[in-house]
Design a protein around this motif. Structure first.
Motif, PDB file in Angstrom:
ATOM      1  N   TYR A  36       0.838  -1.204   0.000  1.00 40.95           N
ATOM      2  CA  TYR A  36       0.000   0.000   0.000  1.00 40.95           C
ATOM      3  C   TYR A  36       0.875   1.258   0.000  1.00 40.95           C
ATOM      4  O   TYR A  36       0.647   2.200  -0.776  1.00 40.95           O
ATOM      5  CB  TYR A  36      -0.918  -0.026   1.220  1.00 40.95           C
ATOM      6  CG  TYR A  36      -1.511   1.308   1.591  1.00 40.95           C
ATOM      7  CD1 TYR A  36      -2.492   1.899   0.796  1.00 40.95           C
ATOM      8  CD2 TYR A  36      -1.099   1.973   2.749  1.00 40.95           C
ATOM      9  CE1 TYR A  36      -3.041   3.123   1.147  1.00 40.95           C
ATOM     10  CE2 TYR A  36      -1.646   3.191   3.097  1.00 40.95           C
ATOM     11  CZ  TYR A  36      -2.612   3.768   2.294  1.00 40.95           C
ATOM     12  OH  TYR A  36      -3.155   4.971   2.639  1.00 40.95           O
ATOM     13  N   GLU A  37       1.874   1.286   0.860  1.00 39.50           N
ATOM     14  CA  GLU A  37       2.757   2.449   0.930  1.00 39.50           C
ATOM     15  C   GLU A  37       3.512   2.664  -0.375  1.00 39.50           C
ATOM     16  O   GLU A  37       3.717   3.798  -0.818  1.00 39.50           O
ATOM     17  CB  GLU A  37       3.739   2.289   2.096  1.00 39.50           C
ATOM     18  CG  GLU A  37       3.061   2.413   3.458  1.00 39.50           C
ATOM     19  CD  GLU A  37       4.005   2.133   4.600  1.00 39.50           C
ATOM     20  OE1 GLU A  37       5.132   1.653   4.338  1.00 39.50           O
ATOM     21  OE2 GLU A  37       3.620   2.389   5.756  1.00 39.50           O
ATOM     22  N   MET A  38       3.905   1.554  -1.010  1.00 41.28           N
ATOM     23  CA  MET A  38       4.564   1.672  -2.312  1.00 41.28           C
ATOM     24  C   MET A  38       3.601   2.216  -3.356  1.00 41.28           C
ATOM     25  O   MET A  38       3.955   3.052  -4.200  1.00 41.28           O
ATOM     26  CB  MET A  38       5.102   0.307  -2.753  1.00 41.28           C
ATOM     27  CG  MET A  38       6.344  -0.146  -1.993  1.00 41.28           C
ATOM     28  SD  MET A  38       7.735   0.980  -2.232  1.00 41.28           S
ATOM     29  CE  MET A  38       7.938   0.883  -4.006  1.00 41.28           C
ATOM     30  N   TYR A  42       3.976   5.698  -5.631  1.00 43.88           N
ATOM     31  CA  TYR A  42       3.799   5.842  -7.080  1.00 43.88           C
ATOM     32  C   TYR A  42       2.656   6.798  -7.406  1.00 43.88           C
ATOM     33  O   TYR A  42       2.735   7.583  -8.366  1.00 43.88           O
ATOM     34  CB  TYR A  42       3.551   4.479  -7.720  1.00 43.88           C
ATOM     35  CG  TYR A  42       4.812   3.684  -7.936  1.00 43.88           C
ATOM     36  CD1 TYR A  42       5.778   4.113  -8.841  1.00 43.88           C
ATOM     37  CD2 TYR A  42       5.048   2.495  -7.235  1.00 43.88           C
ATOM     38  CE1 TYR A  42       6.941   3.389  -9.044  1.00 43.88           C
ATOM     39  CE2 TYR A  42       6.211   1.758  -7.439  1.00 43.88           C
ATOM     40  CZ  TYR A  42       7.151   2.216  -8.343  1.00 43.88           C
ATOM     41  OH  TYR A  42       8.303   1.506  -8.541  1.00 43.88           O
ATOM     42  N   LEU A  43       1.587   6.765  -6.630  1.00 48.86           N
ATOM     43  CA  LEU A  43       0.451   7.656  -6.866  1.00 48.86           C
ATOM     44  C   LEU A  43       0.878   9.113  -6.726  1.00 48.86           C
ATOM     45  O   LEU A  43       0.533   9.966  -7.550  1.00 48.86           O
ATOM     46  CB  LEU A  43      -0.672   7.332  -5.878  1.00 48.86           C
ATOM     47  CG  LEU A  43      -1.983   8.117  -6.035  1.00 48.86           C
ATOM     48  CD1 LEU A  43      -2.627   7.843  -7.384  1.00 48.86           C
ATOM     49  CD2 LEU A  43      -2.943   7.759  -4.909  1.00 48.86           C
ATOM     50  N   ASN A  44       1.648   9.408  -5.681  1.00 43.32           N
ATOM     51  CA  ASN A  44       2.105  10.774  -5.448  1.00 43.32           C
ATOM     52  C   ASN A  44       3.073  11.257  -6.512  1.00 43.32           C
ATOM     53  O   ASN A  44       3.183  12.459  -6.765  1.00 43.32           O
ATOM     54  CB  ASN A  44       2.756  10.889  -4.070  1.00 43.32           C
ATOM     55  CG  ASN A  44       1.736  10.818  -2.947  1.00 43.32           C
ATOM     56  OD1 ASN A  44       0.558  11.053  -3.163  1.00 43.32           O
ATOM     57  ND2 ASN A  44       2.191  10.492  -1.743  1.00 43.32           N
ATOM     58  N   SER A  45       3.793  10.316  -7.142  1.00 42.22           N
ATOM     59  CA  SER A  45       4.748  10.700  -8.186  1.00 42.22           C
ATOM     60  C   SER A  45       4.089  10.765  -9.565  1.00 42.22           C
ATOM     61  O   SER A  45       4.741  11.114 -10.551  1.00 42.22           O
ATOM     62  CB  SER A  45       5.931   9.725  -8.214  1.00 42.22           C
ATOM     63  OG  SER A  45       5.505   8.441  -8.664  1.00 42.22           O
ATOM     64  N   GLY A  46       2.812  10.403  -9.652  1.00 47.54           N
ATOM     65  CA  GLY A  46       2.098  10.482 -10.922  1.00 47.54           C
ATOM     66  C   GLY A  46       2.157   9.235 -11.768  1.00 47.54           C
ATOM     67  O   GLY A  46       1.658   9.228 -12.899  1.00 47.54           O
ATOM     68  N   ASN A  47       2.744   8.160 -11.249  1.00 51.76           N
ATOM     69  CA  ASN A  47       2.818   6.904 -12.004  1.00 51.76           C
ATOM     70  C   ASN A  47       1.588   6.064 -11.635  1.00 51.76           C
ATOM     71  O   ASN A  47       1.642   5.181 -10.776  1.00 51.76           O
ATOM     72  CB  ASN A  47       4.111   6.158 -11.666  1.00 51.76           C
ATOM     73  CG  ASN A  47       4.352   4.979 -12.598  1.00 51.76           C
ATOM     74  OD1 ASN A  47       3.410   4.426 -13.176  1.00 51.76           O
ATOM     75  ND2 ASN A  47       5.607   4.581 -12.750  1.00 51.76           N
ATOM     76  N   ASN A  48       0.474   6.358 -12.308  1.00 51.59           N
ATOM     77  CA  ASN A  48      -0.792   5.723 -11.945  1.00 51.59           C
ATOM     78  C   ASN A  48      -0.815   4.228 -12.245  1.00 51.59           C
ATOM     79  O   ASN A  48      -1.429   3.450 -11.520  1.00 51.59           O
ATOM     80  CB  ASN A  48      -1.946   6.424 -12.659  1.00 51.59           C
ATOM     81  CG  ASN A  48      -2.060   7.876 -12.249  1.00 51.59           C
ATOM     82  OD1 ASN A  48      -2.024   8.200 -11.064  1.00 51.59           O
ATOM     83  ND2 ASN A  48      -2.184   8.761 -13.219  1.00 51.59           N
ATOM     84  N   MET A  50       1.684   2.012 -12.105  1.00 54.69           N
ATOM     85  CA  MET A  50       2.365   1.265 -11.038  1.00 54.69           C
ATOM     86  C   MET A  50       1.586   1.379  -9.724  1.00 54.69           C
ATOM     87  O   MET A  50       1.539   0.421  -8.946  1.00 54.69           O
ATOM     88  CB  MET A  50       3.791   1.774 -10.854  1.00 54.69           C
ATOM     89  CG  MET A  50       4.734   1.376 -11.985  1.00 54.69           C
ATOM     90  SD  MET A  50       4.863  -0.424 -12.208  1.00 54.69           S
ATOM     91  CE  MET A  50       5.723  -0.897 -10.701  1.00 54.69           C
ATOM     92  N   ALA A  51       0.978   2.522  -9.477  1.00 50.65           N
ATOM     93  CA  ALA A  51       0.167   2.680  -8.269  1.00 50.65           C
ATOM     94  C   ALA A  51      -0.967   1.659  -8.258  1.00 50.65           C
ATOM     95  O   ALA A  51      -1.224   1.004  -7.241  1.00 50.65           O
ATOM     96  CB  ALA A  51      -0.397   4.097  -8.192  1.00 50.65           C
ATOM     97  N   ILE A  52      -1.621   1.481  -9.396  1.00 49.71           N
ATOM     98  CA  ILE A  52      -2.721   0.517  -9.499  1.00 49.71           C
ATOM     99  C   ILE A  52      -2.228  -0.897  -9.238  1.00 49.71           C
ATOM    100  O   ILE A  52      -2.865  -1.670  -8.505  1.00 49.71           O
ATOM    101  CB  ILE A  52      -3.404   0.629 -10.879  1.00 49.71           C
ATOM    102  CG1 ILE A  52      -4.189   1.947 -10.965  1.00 49.71           C
ATOM    103  CG2 ILE A  52      -4.319  -0.558 -11.143  1.00 49.71           C
ATOM    104  CD1 ILE A  52      -4.644   2.319 -12.361  1.00 49.71           C
ATOM    105  N   ALA A  70      -7.299   5.092  -2.196  1.00 49.90           N
ATOM    106  CA  ALA A  70      -6.139   5.356  -3.041  1.00 49.90           C
ATOM    107  C   ALA A  70      -6.258   4.658  -4.392  1.00 49.90           C
ATOM    108  O   ALA A  70      -5.907   5.235  -5.437  1.00 49.90           O
ATOM    109  CB  ALA A  70      -4.868   4.903  -2.323  1.00 49.90           C
ATOM    110  N   LEU A  71      -6.743   3.421  -4.388  1.00 47.41           N
ATOM    111  CA  LEU A  71      -6.880   2.677  -5.645  1.00 47.41           C
ATOM    112  C   LEU A  71      -7.897   3.353  -6.562  1.00 47.41           C
ATOM    113  O   LEU A  71      -7.675   3.487  -7.779  1.00 47.41           O
ATOM    114  CB  LEU A  71      -7.291   1.237  -5.354  1.00 47.41           C
ATOM    115  CG  LEU A  71      -7.479   0.321  -6.570  1.00 47.41           C
ATOM    116  CD1 LEU A  71      -6.212   0.247  -7.415  1.00 47.41           C
ATOM    117  CD2 LEU A  71      -7.902  -1.088  -6.112  1.00 47.41           C
ATOM    118  N   ALA A  72      -9.024   3.780  -6.004  1.00 50.78           N
ATOM    119  CA  ALA A  72     -10.037   4.472  -6.810  1.00 50.78           C
ATOM    120  C   ALA A  72      -9.470   5.763  -7.397  1.00 50.78           C
ATOM    121  O   ALA A  72      -9.714   6.091  -8.567  1.00 50.78           O
ATOM    122  CB  ALA A  72     -11.265   4.764  -5.958  1.00 50.78           C
TER     123      ALA A  72
END
Length: 288
Positions: A36-38, A42-48, A50-52, A70-72
């Motif tokens: 989740y933290e990872m 990625y979400l904060n860096s704009g890499n959607n 990898m975040a997903i 966060a996933l949504a």
């Protein structure tokens, strides 16, 4: 008065200092919280994308409302709005009182012009006594009411947002925009003074914001103070940096200032003076 949505404030409350590793290595760790933290990193860096990946995997072993949230958001930022809605609803079904899920789902619904549904979710978030982000729900609720033409409810909710968070820059700007728009309809100096008040308050909490400077430049020009108008327009131009479209717009407006066109207020005052003069002349002719 209807207006396009201002920049909506999304309730992302999380950040991570985790060091990115390979996705496959992380999966072998099997720690849902770490995944989740990872994903957040990625979400904060704009890499959607990898975040997903990380957040989908995290959800398998770390079923928490913040993961659904966060996933949504990751799906929403990636432009997959239907999938984002599905994830929000799954999260709300399991955690019906989690305010960040309610607020962010309301924002998604509002962006799809499902205003009545959005209002219900914002109000439910606001009614949660433990919600520390009520300013965001009030702000977005106000924006929805503005879309619906309910200006009194827009003003009420924006002021409530500022009561919960006096540093809420978006709320000050939204109120400034509202009064500047009102001026363009009614040409009342009082509307300009209100717009100036809110834009000036926004500047107390942001540094070198070209859009706020630009708006203030317009306000001062319409108030007939071209010296201050030039001052703020030049500051807007300097702080716009690489935004070439905004720079060009500011330059065009600045050229208008240099040509010294009369503001609507000055024109209205001149018209009134001429009308009064004509009345006096008419009376004098009647006397003769």
């Amino acid at each position: 008065m209807k207006k396009n949505f201002f920049a909506l404030t999304l309730a992302i409350l999380i950040s991570s200092c985790a060091n990115p590793q390979s996705y496959e290595s992380d999966l072998r760790i099997g720690d849902g919280k770490y995944l989740y933290e990872m994903g957040i990193s990625y979400l904060n860096s704009g890499n959607n994308a990898m975040a997903i990946k990380y957040l989908e995997e995290a959800l398998k072993s770390y079923d928490k409302p913040e993961v659904y949230n966060a996933l949504a958001l990751a799906y929403q930022f990636a432009g997959e709005f239907a999938k984002a809605g599905d994830i929000f609803r799954l999260g709300i079904d399991k955690y019906p009182d989690y305010p960040e899920l309610l607020t962010n789902y309301g924002i998604l619904l509002a962006s799809q012009k499902k205003f009545d549904e959005a209002i219900k979710y914002f109000e439910k978030a606001i009614n949660n006594p433990t919600y520390s982000g009520k300013d965001k729900a009030y702000y977005n609720l106000g924006i929805v009411y503005l879309q619906l033409g309910k200006e009194d409810l827009f003003l009420y909710n924006l002021e409530k947002a500022l009561m919960f968070n006096k540093n809420f820059v978006n709320a000050y700007i939204a109120l400034g925009d509202y009064y500047l728009d009102k001026y363009n309809v009614v040409h009342s100096k009082e509307m300009l003074k209100k717009a100036r008040e809110y834009y000036s308050k926004a500047l107390n909490y942001v540094i070198n914001d070209p859009l706020v400077y630009f708006r203030l430049g317009k306000v001062y020009h319409e108030l007939g103070d071209d010296e201050l108008a030039k001052y703020y327009l030049e500051k807007a131009l300097r702080s716009a940096e690489n935004n070439t479209i905004l720079k060009e717009e500011i330059r065009k407006y600045l050229l208008e200032i240099l040509d010294k066109p009369k503001s609507k207020i000055n024109l209205n005052e001149e018209i009134k003076s001429l009308q009064a003069l004509l009345k006096i002349k008419t009376v004098m002719k009647t006397l003769y």
